[in-house]
Enzyme design. Structure first.
Site, PDB file in Angstrom:
ATOM      1  N   ARG A   1     -10.634  23.952  13.530  1.00 54.41           N
ATOM      2  CA  ARG A   1      -9.875  22.714  13.500  1.00 54.41           C
ATOM      3  C   ARG A   1      -8.466  22.959  12.980  1.00 54.41           C
ATOM      4  NH1 ARG A   1     -12.826  17.154  11.954  1.00 54.41           N
ATOM      5  NH2 ARG A   1     -14.595  18.092  12.974  1.00 54.41           N
TER       6      ARG A   1
ATOM      7  N   GLY B   1      -4.884  10.766  10.260  1.00 54.46           N
ATOM      8  CA  GLY B   1      -5.800   9.872   9.551  1.00 54.46           C
ATOM      9  C   GLY B   1      -6.061  10.378   8.142  1.00 54.46           C
TER      10      GLY B   1
ATOM     11  N   ARG C   1      -4.468  16.055   5.325  1.00 57.34           N
ATOM     12  CA  ARG C   1      -3.745  16.690   6.436  1.00 57.34           C
ATOM     13  C   ARG C   1      -2.257  16.363   6.336  1.00 57.34           C
ATOM     14  NH1 ARG C   1      -5.740  19.478  10.057  1.00 57.34           N
ATOM     15  NH2 ARG C   1      -7.802  18.556   9.844  1.00 57.34           N
TER      16      ARG C   1
ATOM     17  N   SER D   1     -12.037  17.618  18.675  1.00 60.66           N
ATOM     18  CA  SER D   1     -12.799  18.254  17.588  1.00 60.66           C
ATOM     19  C   SER D   1     -14.293  18.272  17.886  1.00 60.66           C
ATOM     20  CB  SER D   1     -12.559  17.515  16.275  1.00 60.66           C
ATOM     21  OG  SER D   1     -13.002  16.177  16.393  1.00 60.66           O
ATOM     22  N   ASP D   2     -14.705  17.452  18.865  1.00 62.29           N
ATOM     23  CA  ASP D   2     -16.118  17.467  19.254  1.00 62.29           C
ATOM     24  C   ASP D   2     -16.239  16.963  20.691  1.00 62.29           C
ATOM     25  OD1 ASP D   2     -15.523  15.023  17.350  1.00 62.29           O
ATOM     26  OD2 ASP D   2     -16.998  14.325  18.800  1.00 62.29           O
TER      27      ASP D   2
ATOM     28  N   HIS E   1       0.797  -1.240   0.000  1.00 64.71           N
ATOM     29  CA  HIS E   1       0.000   0.000   0.000  1.00 64.71           C
ATOM     30  C   HIS E   1       0.820   1.278   0.000  1.00 64.71           C
ATOM     31  CE1 HIS E   1      -2.533  -3.208   1.688  1.00 64.71           C
ATOM     32  NE2 HIS E   1      -3.486  -2.637   0.977  1.00 64.71           N
TER      33      HIS E   1
ATOM     34  N   ARG F   1      -3.789   4.872  -3.625  1.00 63.04           N
ATOM     35  CA  ARG F   1      -5.110   5.073  -2.998  1.00 63.04           C
ATOM     36  C   ARG F   1      -5.314   6.499  -2.485  1.00 63.04           C
ATOM     37  NH1 ARG F   1      -8.001   0.191  -1.126  1.00 63.04           N
ATOM     38  NH2 ARG F   1      -6.984  -1.523  -2.170  1.00 63.04           N
TER      39      ARG F   1
ATOM     40  N   ARG G   1       0.943   9.466  16.117  1.00 63.65           N
ATOM     41  CA  ARG G   1      -0.367   9.804  15.555  1.00 63.65           C
ATOM     42  C   ARG G   1      -0.716  11.237  15.902  1.00 63.65           C
ATOM     43  NH1 ARG G   1      -5.545   9.530  14.227  1.00 63.65           N
ATOM     44  NH2 ARG G   1      -7.181   9.574  15.799  1.00 63.65           N
ATOM     45  N   ILE G   2      -1.240  11.958  14.913  1.00 68.02           N
ATOM     46  CA  ILE G   2      -1.813  13.288  15.159  1.00 68.02           C
ATOM     47  C   ILE G   2      -3.260  13.212  14.661  1.00 68.02           C
ATOM     48  CG2 ILE G   2       0.243  14.769  15.241  1.00 68.02           C
ATOM     49  CD1 ILE G   2      -0.075  15.228  12.218  1.00 68.02           C
ATOM     50  N   GLY G   3      -4.192  13.216  15.588  1.00 67.12           N
ATOM     51  CA  GLY G   3      -5.573  12.981  15.185  1.00 67.12           C
ATOM     52  C   GLY G   3      -6.555  13.860  15.924  1.00 67.12           C
ATOM     53  N   SER G   4      -7.817  13.592  15.657  1.00 69.40           N
ATOM     54  CA  SER G   4      -8.878  14.296  16.367  1.00 69.40           C
ATOM     55  C   SER G   4      -9.583  13.302  17.284  1.00 69.40           C
ATOM     56  CB  SER G   4      -9.872  14.900  15.371  1.00 69.40           C
ATOM     57  OG  SER G   4     -10.452  13.870  14.605  1.00 69.40           O
TER      58      SER G   4
ATOM     59  N   MET H   1     -10.371   6.504  16.919  1.00 71.96           N
ATOM     60  CA  MET H   1     -10.582   5.217  16.261  1.00 71.96           C
ATOM     61  C   MET H   1      -9.294   4.466  15.879  1.00 71.96           C
ATOM     62  SD  MET H   1     -13.870   6.231  13.905  1.00 71.96           S
ATOM     63  CE  MET H   1     -14.521   4.562  13.800  1.00 71.96           C
TER      64      MET H   1
HETATM   65  N1  HPA Z   1     -15.879   9.444  17.686  1.00 68.25           N
HETATM   66  C1  HPA Z   1     -14.916   8.714  17.133  1.00 68.25           C
HETATM   67  N2  HPA Z   1     -13.852   9.235  16.588  1.00 68.25           N
HETATM   68  C2  HPA Z   1     -13.714  10.561  16.618  1.00 68.25           C
HETATM   69  C3  HPA Z   1     -14.676  11.368  17.182  1.00 68.25           C
HETATM   70  C4  HPA Z   1     -15.796  10.789  17.758  1.00 68.25           C
HETATM   71  O1  HPA Z   1     -16.683  11.460  18.296  1.00 68.25           O
HETATM   72  N3  HPA Z   1     -14.273  12.648  17.037  1.00 68.25           N
HETATM   73  C5  HPA Z   1     -13.096  12.623  16.397  1.00 68.25           C
HETATM   74  N4  HPA Z   1     -12.752  11.349  16.138  1.00 68.25           N
END
Ligand code: HPA
Length: 240
Positions: free
Chosen positions: A217, A20, A24, A203-204, A4, A43, A87-90, A180
């Site tokens: 963001r 992810g 980004r 992010s939420d 991949h 991909r 990892r750099i994520g939300s 995740m």
């Molecule tokens: N759920 C799962 N993964 C996420 C979320 C969430 O609310 N926000 C950012 N990544």
């Protein structure tokens, strides 16, 4: 070349940032790295290598969820000799004192995924980061005066849960946030004796039922990205 990742041996640095979102990865390369070249477009999962403050570093998109994340992490560690994966994520906050924009660093990662129960024959693996990277992150954040939350996160397989209250079980056990991928990253890094750390921006909030705008963001992710680059390129020894 791996299945991949269409890179040649030597194209990828020993330290890799892992967003992810492949766009980004492009944003990090274009905004923060010098002399960045794209080594993967397979991909549309972009990967770039460049330098940050003179140190070589790569950034590779991984997609969403543990299965996609593991494909890229496995190939980086097994086929390209990557030694440090960040990892750099939300993430979504599960606690009332964790707000949009806050940074969460994962000291451990719980999961509702069955990938590890299959891997460990029904038993649980305690997925944790590399201690030296974790300390390096804390030091870098404290030096810049950036507050953060450190603790357990939930790596869930399910974004759209049929039960909208299911996160409360994890929240009751002190889990800070849901995302995740981190459980997969920490497990794979352990398997390959690599260093891993997961840094997340909120992010939420599942508690406050709020989400960040796209502009918010981007602004807040900059702090996380700079801290991750500092940890990725720093002189951090292997402690175990
Ligand atoms: N759920 C799962 N993964 C996420 C979320 C969430 O609310 N926000 C950012 N990544």
């Amino acid at each position: 070349m791996s299945i991949h990742i269409g890179a040649e041996q030597g194209d990828i640095a020993e330290s890799v940032l892992l967003p992810g979102d492949p766009l980004r990865a492009r944003f990090v390369a274009e905004t923060f790295l010098e002399g960045a070249t794209c080594y993967n477009e397979v991909r549309g999962m972009y990967g770039y290598t460049g330098t940050w403050r003179g140190k070589r570093v790569s950034v590779q998109g991984t997609g969403m969820g543990i299965p996609s994340h593991l494909i890229y992490v496995h190939e980086l560690l097994a086929d390209f000799g990557v030694k440090r994966a960040i990892r750099i994520g939300s993430c979504g906050a599960l606690q009332p004192d964790i707000h949009l924009n806050d940074i969460v660093v994962a000291m451990s990662a719980s999961t509702d995924s069955h990938i590890n129960s299959r891997r460990f024959n029904g038993a649980d693996f305690g997925a944790c980061p590399d201690y030296a990277l974790f300390r390096a992150f804390c030091g870098a954040a404290e030096a810049r005066g950036v507050p953060f939350h450190a603790g357990n996160v939930l790596s869930s397989d399910i974004f759209y849960d049929d039960d909208p209250e299911s996160w409360k079980l994890w929240a009751n056990f002190g889990v800070l946030a849901v995302e995740m991928e981190t459980n997969g990253l920490y497990t794979e890094a352990a398997r390959f004796e690599a260093q891993a750390l997961s840094i997340l921006t909120v992010s939420d909030s599942l508690v406050a039922r709020r989400s960040m705008s796209a502009a918010e963001r981007e602004r807040s992710f900059r702090t996380m990205i700079e801290l991750a680059l500092e940890v990725a390129t720093g002189e951090v020894s292997h402690t175990n």
